[in-house]
Design a protein around this motif. Structure first.
Motif, short mmCIF file in Angstrom:
data_model
loop_
_atom_site.label_atom_id
_atom_site.label_comp_id
_atom_site.label_asym_id
_atom_site.label_seq_id
_atom_site.Cartn_x
_atom_site.Cartn_y
_atom_site.Cartn_z
N THR A 1 -9.45 0.40 -2.80
CA THR A 1 -9.04 0.22 -1.40
C THR A 1 -9.25 -1.23 -0.98
OG1 THR A 1 -9.75 2.48 -1.05
CG2 THR A 1 -9.31 1.18 0.91
N ALA A 2 -10.43 -1.78 -1.34
CA ALA A 2 -10.73 -3.17 -0.98
C ALA A 2 -9.69 -4.12 -1.59
CB ALA A 2 -12.14 -3.54 -1.45
N MET A 3 -9.29 -3.85 -2.85
CA MET A 3 -8.29 -4.72 -3.49
C MET A 3 -6.91 -4.56 -2.84
SD MET A 3 -9.73 -6.66 -5.66
CE MET A 3 -8.34 -7.46 -6.43
N GLY A 4 -6.60 -3.34 -2.38
CA GLY A 4 -5.32 -3.11 -1.69
C GLY A 4 -5.24 -3.93 -0.42
N VAL A 5 -6.32 -3.90 0.38
CA VAL A 5 -6.34 -4.67 1.63
C VAL A 5 -6.32 -6.16 1.31
CG1 VAL A 5 -7.74 -5.20 3.69
CG2 VAL A 5 -7.57 -2.84 2.86
N TYR A 6 -7.04 -6.53 0.24
CA TYR A 6 -7.11 -7.94 -0.17
C TYR A 6 -5.72 -8.47 -0.55
CZ TYR A 6 -8.25 -11.76 -3.49
OH TYR A 6 -8.31 -12.94 -4.17
N SER A 7 -4.97 -7.71 -1.37
CA SER A 7 -3.68 -8.28 -1.77
C SER A 7 -2.67 -8.24 -0.63
CB SER A 7 -3.13 -7.62 -3.05
OG SER A 7 -3.18 -6.25 -2.93
N THR A 8 -2.82 -7.27 0.29
CA THR A 8 -1.98 -7.31 1.49
C THR A 8 -2.26 -8.59 2.28
OG1 THR A 8 -1.93 -4.89 1.59
CG2 THR A 8 -1.38 -6.05 3.60
N SER A 9 -3.55 -8.95 2.40
CA SER A 9 -3.91 -10.20 3.11
C SER A 9 -3.33 -11.41 2.41
CB SER A 9 -5.44 -10.36 3.17
OG SER A 9 -6.06 -9.18 3.56
N ILE A 46 0.83 -1.22 0.00
CA ILE A 46 0.00 0.00 0.00
C ILE A 46 0.87 1.27 0.00
CG2 ILE A 46 -1.72 1.31 1.34
CD1 ILE A 46 -3.15 -1.36 1.88
N PRO A 47 1.95 1.35 0.85
CA PRO A 47 2.81 2.55 0.79
C PRO A 47 3.38 2.82 -0.61
CG PRO A 47 3.36 1.22 2.71
CD PRO A 47 2.32 0.47 1.97
N PHE A 48 3.82 1.77 -1.33
CA PHE A 48 4.35 1.97 -2.68
C PHE A 48 3.28 2.56 -3.60
CE2 PHE A 48 8.51 -0.31 -3.85
CZ PHE A 48 9.07 0.04 -2.65
N GLY A 49 2.04 2.11 -3.43
CA GLY A 49 0.94 2.64 -4.24
C GLY A 49 0.74 4.12 -3.98
N ILE A 50 0.80 4.50 -2.69
CA ILE A 50 0.60 5.90 -2.31
C ILE A 50 1.76 6.77 -2.83
CG2 ILE A 50 0.43 7.49 -0.34
CD1 ILE A 50 -1.10 5.16 1.11
N ILE A 51 3.00 6.22 -2.73
CA ILE A 51 4.17 6.97 -3.24
C ILE A 51 4.02 7.19 -4.75
CG2 ILE A 51 6.68 6.86 -3.63
CD1 ILE A 51 6.85 5.25 -0.98
N SER A 52 3.48 6.17 -5.44
CA SER A 52 3.34 6.31 -6.91
C SER A 52 2.35 7.42 -7.27
CB SER A 52 2.94 4.98 -7.55
OG SER A 52 1.53 4.81 -7.53
N ASP A 53 1.39 7.73 -6.38
CA ASP A 53 0.51 8.88 -6.61
C ASP A 53 1.31 10.18 -6.54
OD1 ASP A 53 -1.74 7.31 -6.89
OD2 ASP A 53 -2.35 7.48 -4.79
N ARG A 54 2.35 10.19 -5.68
CA ARG A 54 3.14 11.41 -5.46
C ARG A 54 4.19 11.61 -6.55
NH1 ARG A 54 2.92 11.75 0.31
NH2 ARG A 54 0.69 12.07 0.66
#
Length: 464
Positions: A342-350, A69-77
């Motif tokens: 968001t749901a997919m982000g939590v899902y792939s983290t799981s 998830i952090p990498f995804g957020i960094i890619s927005d920046r």
């Protein structure tokens, strides 16, 4: 205007989807090729114990889960491409580290570093930037298929490569594939003019808490965690069972996996079609979990001959492929409007957490109780999952739409209420900062034309 509704993907969309699908496939190959071989070939590494081999199998999941998830957020920046390039370089470095290792700890360190190249969120976000709304599902499906195919290829190619070049050769091959991924992104994937702020492809902070509180999403998150834990733990034990119980030399294992995956792939297709067409996905899901549970019990009680192990592995992969394919589509059905990313982000983290836990648990159980303990442990995880899956509600059979809104339509406070009054609309949310509305619709009941005219008439109502 008409062009945006053209039915075929444009050349640049096709290039983007196939290029990114290839990058995903190469990375997944690198993750999964060690699965069928580490338990057997890893025994020759200095300091190897079953628990540490299990850790090496699952280690990539730890860093992947933490950094996804952090990498995804960094890619927005900072933009998607820098994150994807850096991630692939980290992945290649991890593979090179593991290739040069002569002890199990070196391989574990390499796997941890491989997982740190957590680019899947950035790849998905880039795919959304480069495809139009009506083709996004198709593009996502291409990536989904590439993951499935790469998993199957990895199961067969992993043992063949290792037989030819040893474990270090296998890791060098994954390093080369990561570097090839960089070349593909640079040469094949078009540049996005500007990153979309898009709720369906990335994690939105506002949607995180509701996602973590959503009971049906949590059931599915537990499901993917359990599925990958069972997969990793089973692969601590299965390759060893084939050698010890069935007397099949480790160099020959590839044909068992090839048979199981081919039969398993074609075996799952009718169930997916039945579940979607007849709207019986809950039945299909619960049935597949039950089959997985029975497989583990079968391995435990009867997995003593080659024939039994091959039969069990075929059943295992039929259920596994079915679950792997249906869980993400259930997530997108169940996620609230605008909450899919968001749901997919939590899902792939799981999913990655499950892989890490399964590898660690499988190795530990094998060390302390042998093969049968691993299979019993997997059966227990399955039984817990079955109890949770039975309580889930039948999912809504809806698809997600994101439609752009004019400034006047965004200001129209009654738009969502009128939208929800339409037959076939299950959920709707206006996201003002994107000037868009996210809608969940049942396409069998929805009249698309009246939906669009409702949105077009919104400005007039606001002015009136």
């Amino acid at each position: 205007m008409h062009d945006s509704h053209s039915e075929r993907m444009s050349g640049s969309e096709t290039r983007a989807a196939s290029g990114l699908a290839l990058v995903f496939a190469f990375r997944m190959l690198g993750m999964f090729m060690v699965l069928p071989v580490l338990a057997t070939y890893g025994q020759d590494l200095a300091g190897a114990t079953p628990a540490l081999i299990g850790l090496a199998i699952g280690a990539y999941g730890l860093t992947q889960a933490v950094l996804q998830i952090p990498f995804g957020i960094i890619s927005d920046r900072i933009g998607r491409l820098p994150v994807i390039y850096i991630g692939l370089l980290i992945f290649a470095a991890g593979a090179a580290l593991a290739a040069n290792a002569d002890s199990i700890w070196g391989v574990i360190a390499g796997r941890v570093l491989q997982g740190a190249g957590a680019i899947s969120a950035a790849v998905m976000a880039l795919l959304s930037d480069l495809t139009r709304e009506q083709h996004r599902t198709k593009a996502m499906a291409m990536i989904g298929m590439s993951i499935g195919v790469s998993f199957a290829v990895a199961m067969v190619v992993g043992p063949l490569l290792t037989r030819a070049f040893g474990l270090s050769g296998l890791f060098w091959a994954t390093a080369i594939m990561a570097l090839l991924g960089i070349v593909i992104v640079a040469a094949m994937v078009p540049r996005a003019s500007h990153p979309l702020q898009h709720r369906e492809s990335g994690v939105a902070r506002q949607a995180l808490l509701p996602t973590l509180k959503h009971p049906d999403l949590l059931r599915l998150d537990f499901g993917i965690l359990a599925l990958h834990a069972i997969l990793m733990a089973s692969f601590v034990a299965l390759p060893l069972a084939l050698v010890e119980k069935a007397g099949l030399p480790k160099e020959e294992h590839w044909w068992v996996y090839l048979t199981a995956l081919l039969v398993g792939f074609f075996g799952m297709v009718p169930f997916i079609i039945y579940g979607e067409k007849k709207r019986q996905m809950k039945k299909v899901l619960v049935g597949a979990v039950a089959v997985l549970f029975l497989c583990e019990l079968f391995f435990w009680q009867f997995g003593n001959s080659l024939r039994a192990l091959v039969f069990g592995t075929i059943l295992f992969f039929t259920a596994f492929n079915l679950l792997e394919a249906s869980l993400p589509s259930l997530i997108s059905k169940v996620a609230p409007a605008g909450g899919k990313g968001t749901a997919m982000g939590v899902y792939s983290t799981s999913q990655f957490l499950g892989a890490a836990l399964g590898g660690i648990l499988g190795g530990w159980l094998y060390q302390h109780g042998g093969l049968s303990t691993v299979f019993v442990g997997c059966a227990v995880v399955c039984a817990i999952w079955l109890a949770i899956a039975v309580t889930m509600r039948e999912p809504p059979y809806v698809t997600s739409l994101r439609l752009p809104l004019s400034a006047a339509a965004v200001a129209d406070t009654g738009l969502v209420t009128r939208m929800l009054a339409m037959p076939g609309v299950a959920d709707a949310v206006v996201v003002a900062e994107e000037a868009a509305i996210y809608i969940k619709v049942d396409s069998e009941k929805l009249d698309r034309t009246s939906l669009e005219s409702l949105i077009e008439s919104a400005p007039e109502r606001a002015e009136a």
